[in-house]
Design an enzyme around this catalytic site. Structure first.
Site, PDB file in Angstrom:
ATOM      1  N   ARG A  28      -3.723  -5.397   1.995  1.00  0.00           N
ATOM      2  CA  ARG A  28      -4.194  -4.353   1.082  1.00  0.00           C
ATOM      3  C   ARG A  28      -5.601  -3.845   1.368  1.00  0.00           C
ATOM      4  O   ARG A  28      -6.049  -2.879   0.755  1.00  0.00           O
ATOM      5  CB  ARG A  28      -4.134  -4.862  -0.359  1.00  0.00           C
ATOM      6  CG  ARG A  28      -2.715  -5.092  -0.839  1.00  0.00           C
ATOM      7  CD  ARG A  28      -2.671  -5.577  -2.285  1.00  0.00           C
ATOM      8  NE  ARG A  28      -3.294  -4.665  -3.219  1.00  0.00           N
ATOM      9  CZ  ARG A  28      -2.720  -3.568  -3.711  1.00  0.00           C
ATOM     10  NH1 ARG A  28      -1.498  -3.233  -3.313  1.00  0.00           N
ATOM     11  NH2 ARG A  28      -3.356  -2.803  -4.585  1.00  0.00           N
ATOM     12  N   GLU A  34      -3.023   6.976   0.945  1.00  0.00           N
ATOM     13  CA  GLU A  34      -3.694   7.486  -0.247  1.00  0.00           C
ATOM     14  C   GLU A  34      -4.782   8.464   0.180  1.00  0.00           C
ATOM     15  O   GLU A  34      -5.487   8.225   1.169  1.00  0.00           O
ATOM     16  CB  GLU A  34      -4.291   6.332  -1.061  1.00  0.00           C
ATOM     17  CG  GLU A  34      -3.236   5.392  -1.631  1.00  0.00           C
ATOM     18  CD  GLU A  34      -3.815   4.189  -2.347  1.00  0.00           C
ATOM     19  OE1 GLU A  34      -3.074   3.543  -3.105  1.00  0.00           O
ATOM     20  OE2 GLU A  34      -5.011   3.884  -2.138  1.00  0.00           O
ATOM     21  N   GLU A  83       0.899   2.883   3.492  1.00  0.00           N
ATOM     22  CA  GLU A  83       0.850   3.738   2.306  1.00  0.00           C
ATOM     23  C   GLU A  83      -0.385   4.628   2.443  1.00  0.00           C
ATOM     24  O   GLU A  83      -1.500   4.119   2.562  1.00  0.00           O
ATOM     25  CB  GLU A  83       0.745   2.903   1.026  1.00  0.00           C
ATOM     26  CG  GLU A  83       1.904   1.947   0.799  1.00  0.00           C
ATOM     27  CD  GLU A  83       1.718   1.113  -0.464  1.00  0.00           C
ATOM     28  OE1 GLU A  83       0.799   1.435  -1.258  1.00  0.00           O
ATOM     29  OE2 GLU A  83       2.456   0.134  -0.637  1.00  0.00           O
ATOM     30  N   ASP A  87     -13.212  14.660  30.195  1.00  0.00           N
ATOM     31  CA  ASP A  87     -14.409  13.826  30.212  1.00  0.00           C
ATOM     32  C   ASP A  87     -14.337  12.811  29.068  1.00  0.00           C
ATOM     33  O   ASP A  87     -14.564  13.149  27.909  1.00  0.00           O
ATOM     34  CB  ASP A  87     -15.647  14.714  30.078  1.00  0.00           C
ATOM     35  CG  ASP A  87     -16.948  13.914  30.056  1.00  0.00           C
ATOM     36  OD1 ASP A  87     -16.889  12.672  30.172  1.00  0.00           O
ATOM     37  OD2 ASP A  87     -18.017  14.522  29.903  1.00  0.00           O
ATOM     38  N   GLU A  94       2.250  -7.178   2.345  1.00  0.00           N
ATOM     39  CA  GLU A  94       1.335  -6.087   2.670  1.00  0.00           C
ATOM     40  C   GLU A  94      -0.092  -6.594   2.734  1.00  0.00           C
ATOM     41  O   GLU A  94      -0.495  -7.460   1.953  1.00  0.00           O
ATOM     42  CB  GLU A  94       1.442  -4.944   1.660  1.00  0.00           C
ATOM     43  CG  GLU A  94       1.021  -5.309   0.252  1.00  0.00           C
ATOM     44  CD  GLU A  94       0.895  -4.099  -0.675  1.00  0.00           C
ATOM     45  OE1 GLU A  94       0.715  -2.980  -0.179  1.00  0.00           O
ATOM     46  OE2 GLU A  94       0.972  -4.311  -1.904  1.00  0.00           O
ATOM     47  N   ARG A 136      -1.970  -7.540  -7.026  1.00  0.00           N
ATOM     48  CA  ARG A 136      -2.744  -6.510  -6.335  1.00  0.00           C
ATOM     49  C   ARG A 136      -4.218  -6.861  -6.186  1.00  0.00           C
ATOM     50  O   ARG A 136      -4.969  -6.123  -5.555  1.00  0.00           O
ATOM     51  CB  ARG A 136      -2.579  -5.167  -7.058  1.00  0.00           C
ATOM     52  CG  ARG A 136      -1.213  -4.540  -6.819  1.00  0.00           C
ATOM     53  CD  ARG A 136      -1.017  -3.258  -7.615  1.00  0.00           C
ATOM     54  NE  ARG A 136       0.122  -2.493  -7.146  1.00  0.00           N
ATOM     55  CZ  ARG A 136       1.394  -2.752  -7.429  1.00  0.00           C
ATOM     56  NH1 ARG A 136       1.676  -3.796  -8.204  1.00  0.00           N
ATOM     57  NH2 ARG A 136       2.372  -2.018  -6.941  1.00  0.00           N
TER      58      ARG A 136
END
Length: 476
Positions: free
Chosen positions: A363, A134, A132, A52, A361, A342
């Protein structure tokens, strides 16, 4: 020997007594149904296992009958059950009069269509990604939401707040707040547990790049895996979360991928590294381009940045997601790109210099995302950028080769920022989702269901009195 013959032979060789079928619901949780191995037959690969779908969040009750078709290539012996059990994932179909047809809302089907659309454009034939992971490992978690009470409490002996414990078990090796990055034993009390997680992942076909203690002193960990094809990596994202949680539970611990489970500590992201290949050759490399990136790569970045706000509705689909996306915790808050920065939502690793490794990447994502939807949406945004030659520099999105957190307030206000709430991300998706509809990758009905479901989720949580409100307002 047919598919069922191969599976049954494996069952005989390994002493398998049960076969477990794992399916993904709309939110990105595994659900499962199990049959005795003796009931398994070739017909299951044709007619599937009925269920279902309305209980998975997909369809109204009157159109909810669906079938799960297992993929024998995903067969693996589940290491966390008592009875020897073979586990398989696969795809979901709608039941038709003559034949079944792939269910267009099913997460894995969406990611498969995104990969097929990419090939049809001729831009690339493979998207390679590397998430990655975490997460936090805790000794205990308690929470309650009732009309008369609402609270949460997390505990881990390694946290700095336990430095004054007087219970005969205090070793004095607590980790300071934000001081856990790559910390060694005896502070890193979960090293052996992470190694067990990684060995189980390796056995399940998930290749581990490395693991380590992350920044958060209150039990934050990271496992990074080797890059792989997008749909396969979405499968492996589900496997990774399953292995991490169950290995922790077996050890008497609890693991969470919540973006922000601990106040004033670093949150849990799921940064996604990515690159495209065509005929086995890298599409993103140009030795003369910015940071070694080709024009195609920069246009892909342009697409991600153009659609960053609406992407967050799939890459950060929880109210808790936006408690992580705040300044000061190595999480991005501004829409821009840069090398080795970053604080930018897109970071280009300076260490990835070889043509076949040249990548960047994103982030902002976290693991509350349904990985099939999130990875597919990322690909569609990037392809839209390539198709429209969206230049990130010409649009004023960078490169920001400086710390965006340190900019004066006036300059920060001139840079576009990520949504600050789930509702803002859903507003953006409502206004900006045409790029997801190309090639019928995301059905428009799925977009509407997702927005409606997530708005209700946000509304329900917003109505609940918060402990901090008692602190702030009780005496007024």
């Amino acid at each position: 020997m047919g598919k069922s013959g191969e599976i049954l032979q494996m069952c005989r060789d390994k002493g398998i007594e049960m076969i477990d079928f794992k399916m993904t619901d709309l939110d990105g949780r595994w659900r499962h149904i199990t049959i005795p191995a003796a009931r398994f037959s070739e017909e299951i690969f044709t007619y599937g296992i009925g269920f279902d779908g309305s209980n998975y969040g997909y369809a109204p009750v009157e159109k909810s009958d669906m079938v799960f078709i297992p993929d024998p290539a995903t067969a693996f012996i589940d290491p966390f059950v008592e009875i020897p059990t073979l586990s398989m994932t696969g795809d979901v179909c709608m039941i038709g009069e003559k034949e079944n047809r792939p269910f267009d809302q099913y997460p894995r089907n969406v990611s498969l269509r995104a990969a097929e659309y990419m090939r049809q454009t001729g831009i690339a034939d493979e998207m390679v990604i590397g998430p990655e992971f975490e997460f936090h490992i805790l000794d205990e978690v308690r929470f309650q939401v009732e009309p008369k009470a609402g609270f949460y409490s997390v505990e881990t002996r390694q946290a700095q707040w336990n430095s004054g414990r007087d219970d005969g078990y205090n070793t004095g090796y607590q980790i300071p707040s934000k001081g856990g990055y790559h910390i060694a034993a005896p502070g890193d009390i979960h090293y052996n547990l992470r190694s067990r997680m990684c060995m189980t992942l390796e056995e399940w076909g998930v290749k581990v790049k490395y693991h380590h203690h992350e920044v958060g002193g209150a039990g934050q960990m990271e496992i990074e895996v080797e890059l792989g094809e997008m749909v396969d990596m979405a499968d492996k994202t589900m496997i990774t979360k399953y292995v991490v949680k169950n290995t922790a539970a077996r050890a008497g611990k609890t693991a969470t991928f919540m973006p922000k489970p601990v106040y004033k500590e670093a949150g849990n992201g799921m940064h996604v590294h990515m690159l495209l290949k065509k005929d086995g050759k890298p599409v993103f490399y140009d030795e003369n381009g910015y940071s070694g990136l080709s024009r195609t790569a920069l246009y892909f970045i342009g697409g991600l940045l153009k659609h960053a706000a609406s992407l967050c509705a799939f890459t950060n689909p929880s109210t808790n997601s936006f408690k992580r996306l705040v300044p000061g915790f190595e999480a991005p808050v501004t829409i821009g790109y840069a090398t080795s920065n970053r604080s930018a939502v897109i970071r280009i690793p300076a260490y990835a210099k070889a043509p076949e490794a040249k990548r960047f990447e994103l982030r902002c994502p976290d693991a509350t995302a349904n990985p099939y939807y999130a990875y597919a949406a990322i690909l569609m945004a990037g392809l839209d950028g390539i198709e429209n030659e969206t230049d990130p520099q010409a649009n004023g999105w960078g490169p920001y080769d400086f710390n965006l957190y340190d900019l004066p307030k006036e300059q920060r206000q001139q840079i576009r920022s990520l949504p600050k709430t789930l509702d803002e991300a859903l507003d953006a998706l409502e206004e900006d989702h045409e790029y997801l509809l190309k090639g019928q990758v995301f059905p428009e009905r799925l977009i509407h269901i997702w927005i409606s479901r997530k708005r209700e989720e946000a509304r329900r949580i917003a109505e609940i009195p918060h402990p901090a409100e008692f602190l702030q307002y009780y005496d007024l």
